[in-house]
Design an enzyme around this catalytic site. Structure first.
Site, short mmCIF file in Angstrom:
data_model
loop_
_atom_site.label_atom_id
_atom_site.label_comp_id
_atom_site.label_asym_id
_atom_site.label_seq_id
_atom_site.Cartn_x
_atom_site.Cartn_y
_atom_site.Cartn_z
CG HIS A 4 38.98 60.52 39.18
ND1 HIS A 4 37.64 60.42 39.48
CD2 HIS A 4 39.58 61.03 40.28
CE1 HIS A 4 37.44 60.82 40.72
NE2 HIS A 4 38.58 61.21 41.22
CB VAL A 88 45.01 41.67 32.38
CG1 VAL A 88 44.12 40.86 31.45
CG2 VAL A 88 45.03 43.12 31.92
CG ASP A 205 54.02 37.42 44.92
OD1 ASP A 205 53.48 38.11 44.03
OD2 ASP A 205 53.61 37.39 46.07
N1 HPA Z 1 49.47 40.43 47.92
C1 HPA Z 1 48.51 41.20 47.42
N2 HPA Z 1 48.40 41.45 46.13
C2 HPA Z 1 49.30 40.90 45.31
C3 HPA Z 1 50.32 40.10 45.77
C4 HPA Z 1 50.40 39.86 47.14
O1 HPA Z 1 51.29 39.14 47.61
N3 HPA Z 1 51.06 39.72 44.69
C5 HPA Z 1 50.50 40.28 43.61
N4 HPA Z 1 49.43 40.99 43.97
#
Ligand code: HPA
Length: 233
Positions: A4, A88, A205
């Site tokens: 890999h 990160v 998010d």
């Molecule tokens: N779920 C899992 N992993 C993630 C999410 C999520 O909503 N957002 C960024 N990484």
């Protein structure tokens, strides 16, 4: 060299940044490192080695999820003798404590993955961050005026989880701040190989409010995370 990773031994530094996205690795190499050379392109999982101030530093994508992280992190530690690894990445917040754009320093990780269950049958292993990296990251964030929350994350096998609405309030009740898909495996393997690892995540998010960062906000949050990571790596 592995199936890999075709970097020669010695071409990867003993300190590495690990974004999930290989194009993020390219971006980091081009914008944050000096004299960065590409050392791996297998499966487009780009890896670069360059320098940051007086430190020789590599950066490599890990892909998404614990199995992908597991392949790359295992080889980096076992074959390439990497000793300091900082993920990160991004996470989805499930707690009011971790607002959009905040940085989350993952002190520990719980999971729905069976990877550790098969390594240590009958044991609910507790993967944890390297304490010295965690402490340095928290102090650096504070000095930079960056909002960094320290706590537990949930490393999920599923991005799309139809049972998550029921699970989320329970995780929150038990102090879990956010969800990602890689931290548990990184911490477990770092313990296995005697290396130092930390996950620094930006909240991209909110699973509470369904808000998402704009591209520009994502970039600003990304820069705060990178400044902390490069300072302490
Ligand atoms: N779920 C899992 N992993 C993630 C999410 C999520 O909503 N957002 C960024 N990484």
């Amino acid at each position: 060299m592995t199936a890999h990773n075709t970097a020669a031994i010695g071409e990867i530094a003993d300190r590495i940044l690990l974004p999930g996205d290989p194009l993020r690795a390219k971006y980091i190499a081009e914008h944050f490192l000096e004299n960065a050379q590409c050392v791996n392109t297998v499966r487009s999982m780009l890896a670069y080695t360059g320098s940051y101030r007086d430190k020789r530093v590599s950066v490599m994508g890990t892909g998404m999820g614990m199995p992908s992280m597991g392949i790359y992190a295992h080889e980096l530690m076992e074959i390439y003798q990497v000793k300091r690894l900082i993920r990160v990445g991004t996470c989805g917040s499930i707690s009011e404590r971790a607002a959009l754009r905040d940085v989350v320093l993952a002190m520990g990780s719980c999971t729905d993955s069976s990877m550790n269950e098969s390594r240590l049958p009958g044991i609910h292993y507790a993967p944890i961050a390297d304490y010295s990296l965690l402490k340095a990251a928290q102090e650096t964030a504070e000095a930079m005026g960056v909002n960094a929350q320290v706590g537990n994350v949930f490393t999920s096998d599923k991005f799309y989880n139809e049972h998550f609405d029921a699970l989320m309030p329970r995780l929150r009740q038990y102090g879990v701040l956010a969800v990602d898909m890689e931290t548990c495996e990184l911490y477990t393997l770092a313990a296995r190989f005697g290396a130092h690892a930390l996950s620094i995540l930006t909240v991209s998010d909110s699973l509470l409010s369904e808000e998402q960062c704009s591209t520009e906000e994502r970039q600003t949050a990304f820069h705060s995370m990178m400044r902390i990571a490069l300072e302490i790596l």
